[in-house]
Design a protein around this motif. Structure first.
Motif, PDB file in Angstrom:
ATOM      1  N   UNK A 143       0.795  -1.234   0.000  1.00  0.00           N
ATOM      2  CA  UNK A 143       0.000   0.000   0.000  1.00  0.00           C
ATOM      3  C   UNK A 143       0.826   1.283   0.000  1.00  0.00           C
ATOM      4  N   UNK A 144       1.871   1.321  -0.851  1.00  0.00           N
ATOM      5  CA  UNK A 144       2.700   2.516  -0.984  1.00  0.00           C
ATOM      6  C   UNK A 144       3.474   2.404  -2.280  1.00  0.00           C
TER       7      UNK A 144
ATOM      8  N   UNK B  44       2.475  -3.720  -7.765  1.00  0.00           N
ATOM      9  CA  UNK B  44       1.209  -3.002  -7.677  1.00  0.00           C
ATOM     10  C   UNK B  44       1.118  -2.281  -6.338  1.00  0.00           C
ATOM     11  N   UNK B  45       0.134  -1.387  -6.222  1.00  0.00           N
ATOM     12  CA  UNK B  45      -0.100  -0.603  -5.018  1.00  0.00           C
ATOM     13  C   UNK B  45      -1.451  -0.984  -4.426  1.00  0.00           C
ATOM     14  N   UNK B  46      -1.486  -1.307  -3.158  1.00  0.00           N
ATOM     15  CA  UNK B  46      -2.681  -1.733  -2.443  1.00  0.00           C
ATOM     16  C   UNK B  46      -2.272  -2.792  -1.424  1.00  0.00           C
ATOM     17  N   UNK B  47      -3.173  -3.301  -0.641  1.00  0.00           N
ATOM     18  CA  UNK B  47      -4.621  -3.053  -0.602  1.00  0.00           C
ATOM     19  C   UNK B  47      -4.985  -1.849   0.277  1.00  0.00           C
ATOM     20  N   UNK B  48      -6.188  -1.341   0.082  1.00  0.00           N
ATOM     21  CA  UNK B  48      -6.808  -0.272   0.845  1.00  0.00           C
ATOM     22  C   UNK B  48      -6.127   1.076   0.633  1.00  0.00           C
TER      23      UNK B  48
ATOM     24  N   UNK C 189      -2.655   3.794  -0.358  1.00  0.00           N
ATOM     25  CA  UNK C 189      -1.605   4.008  -1.358  1.00  0.00           C
ATOM     26  C   UNK C 189      -0.414   4.782  -0.804  1.00  0.00           C
ATOM     27  N   UNK C 190      -0.480   5.209   0.463  1.00  0.00           N
ATOM     28  CA  UNK C 190       0.611   5.975   1.068  1.00  0.00           C
ATOM     29  C   UNK C 190       0.982   5.414   2.450  1.00  0.00           C
ATOM     30  N   UNK C 191       0.870   4.113   2.594  1.00  0.00           N
ATOM     31  CA  UNK C 191       1.105   3.482   3.899  1.00  0.00           C
ATOM     32  C   UNK C 191       2.333   2.580   3.832  1.00  0.00           C
ATOM     33  N   UNK C 192       3.527   3.168   3.913  1.00  0.00           N
ATOM     34  CA  UNK C 192       4.778   2.388   3.926  1.00  0.00           C
ATOM     35  C   UNK C 192       5.078   1.940   5.354  1.00  0.00           C
ATOM     36  N   UNK C 193       4.275   1.031   5.841  1.00  0.00           N
ATOM     37  CA  UNK C 193       4.324   0.610   7.246  1.00  0.00           C
ATOM     38  C   UNK C 193       5.603  -0.124   7.606  1.00  0.00           C
TER      39      UNK C 193
END
Length: 433
Positions: free
Chosen positions: A234-235, A264-268, A270-274
């Motif tokens: 998700x990032x 790919x980017x996801x899920x949920x 697009x800016x969550x580089x946890x």
């Protein structure tokens, strides 16, 4: 008919051709010529021979990593087919253009970006930079936002720019006519560990969902095939090129493991580089490292139980898995928890070999002054013992003093400069001689 308005992308240069007094109009050609002499940097080929501080991004290349890009007269780029969609673009038209690399000729880590762009209302233009200090090894992508400097995680000698165009549902899309990158006058001092790869990447237990979507397009322009092998995070910071493996993760589930690229980017979100520490995380910095926002929203009601788009989070997924990796690689039959290692050293099993990206000599000691003991060939893998510090070697714009010790067929050992090996500065060898 009125001309279309020119809107500033944050940090963009807006050209205003009307309303100049006569004497200023007369001086305009001279000023533009002076500006061109000031800003235009050497070509990438010349950049390896002298330091580069600023340059115009090459918008004309029709090769390399790009998808759904239209090249116009005068070097402009925009979306070609407004009907092409990708789920990560939230239903909008989509295109991605990754410019050729620029070799800086010296180590740098901080840059600013200035763009000339026409951006219709409701559309978006994302400009991102990444850098490399060794072949096949990249920093994460960092977005250029307005006039703020983009600071990479370490000093680099090669820089690359990626443009992502997100159009409107009606078809309007950004058009970029110029992009200038400049090294900031004051470069931040590198941290003591800058450029030193960790022995292994962090591992987190994450809820994985099957992506599916065969025939669709991913955020890097890849067209999803049946039983494909990749993952989505998700990032965009770890979004690899189409077909590339510069960013990857290793997934393990009930004794079965596979290393897969991030396409790919996801899920949920697009800016969550946890996977990054909170201080480096793009958003949701009050969450602990390794905890996806969707997981916190689903399990603890974080952010009111919503994702970044305001949607109700229906599962705690922190990674999407393509069908081939999901079914064939991991043997999964339903969404479940998996162990995920970020940027693993190798594609499994622990690295005891190195792979050359170019033909190179193997020397009897860690210096080009020593006798040639053997050779390595591009694309071939070889057993490795350890690494050591030796003579500095420069190749293709990179410089390194790391040498890797290889066992020789005739007995004894030889040394090859790590600059010719894929991976980090030591080719992924973690033990020092």
């Amino acid at each position: 008919m009125h001309p279309s308005p020119v809107r500033r992308w944050p940090g963009a240069t807006t050209i205003r051709p009307r309303g100049l007094p006569g004497h200023r109009r007369a001086a305009l050609p001279f000023l533009l010529a002076l500006l061109a002499c000031t800003l235009v940097a050497p070509s990438p080929a010349a950049a390896g021979t002298r330091p580069v501080s600023d340059w115009h991004v090459d918008l004309t290349s029709t090769h390399g990593d790009q998808r759904n890009v239209a090249h116009g007269s005068g070097g402009t780029v925009t979306v070609e087919d407004p009907a092409l969609r990708t789920p990560s673009a939230d239903g909008r038209s989509f295109a991605v253009y990754t410019a050729p690399v620029v070799r800086l000729g010296r180590p740098l880590s901080s840059f600013t970006v200035r763009a000339v762009a026409r951006i219709p209302a409701g559309s978006r233009l994302l400009v991102e930079l990444r850098g490399s200090d060794h072949p096949d090894t990249w920093t994460e992508w960092r977005e250029a936002k307005g006039a703020d400097a983009v600071r990479l995680s370490r000093e680099v000698s090669v820089v690359q720019v990626r443009l992502t165009f997100l159009g409107t549902p009606g078809g309007g899309a950004p058009t970029v006519s110029d992009l200038v990158v400049r090294a900031t006058p004051r470069q931040p001092a590198p941290s003591p560990q800058a450029g030193v790869a960790a022995a292994s990447g962090p591992t987190y237990r994450l809820f994985a969902t099957r992506e599916g979507l065969v025939g669709g397009t991913t955020a890097n322009g890849h067209v999803i095939r049946e039983r494909d092998h990749f993952v989505a995070l998700p990032s965009r910071r770890m979004l690899a090129s189409d077909g590339g493996r510069e960013y990857r993760v290793r997934l393990c589930y009930k004794g079965r493991c596979e290393t897969a690229p991030v396409w790919d980017v996801g899920p949920w979100n697009t800016r969550d580089d946890y996977w990054n520490p909170p201080a480096q995380r793009e958003t949701w910095r009050d969450l602990p490292q390794g905890r996806p926002e969707a997981q916190a929203a689903f399990q603890n009601g974080y952010n009111g139980g919503l994702d970044e788009f305001g949607r109700r989070v229906a599962n705690p997924a922190g990674i999407d898995v393509a069908d081939g990796t999901f079914w064939d690689g991991l043997g999964m039959t339903g969404n479940d928890w998996v162990d995920v290692t970020f940027q693993p050293e190798d594609d499994g099993g622990g690295r005891t070999t190195v792979t050359a990206w170019a033909d190179a000599n193997v020397r009897s000691c860690a210096s080009t002054e020593c006798d040639r003991a053997s050779t390595v060939s591009a694309g071939e893998s070889y057993p490795a013992n350890c690494w050591t510090i030796g003579q500095k070697v420069t190749a293709e714009g990179y410089t390194s003093d790391k040498w890797v010790q290889l066992p020789l067929n005739a007995g004894g050992v030889g040394y090859v400069s790590g600059i010719y090996l894929k991976g980090d500065a030591t080719g992924g060898v973690t033990r020092q001689c």
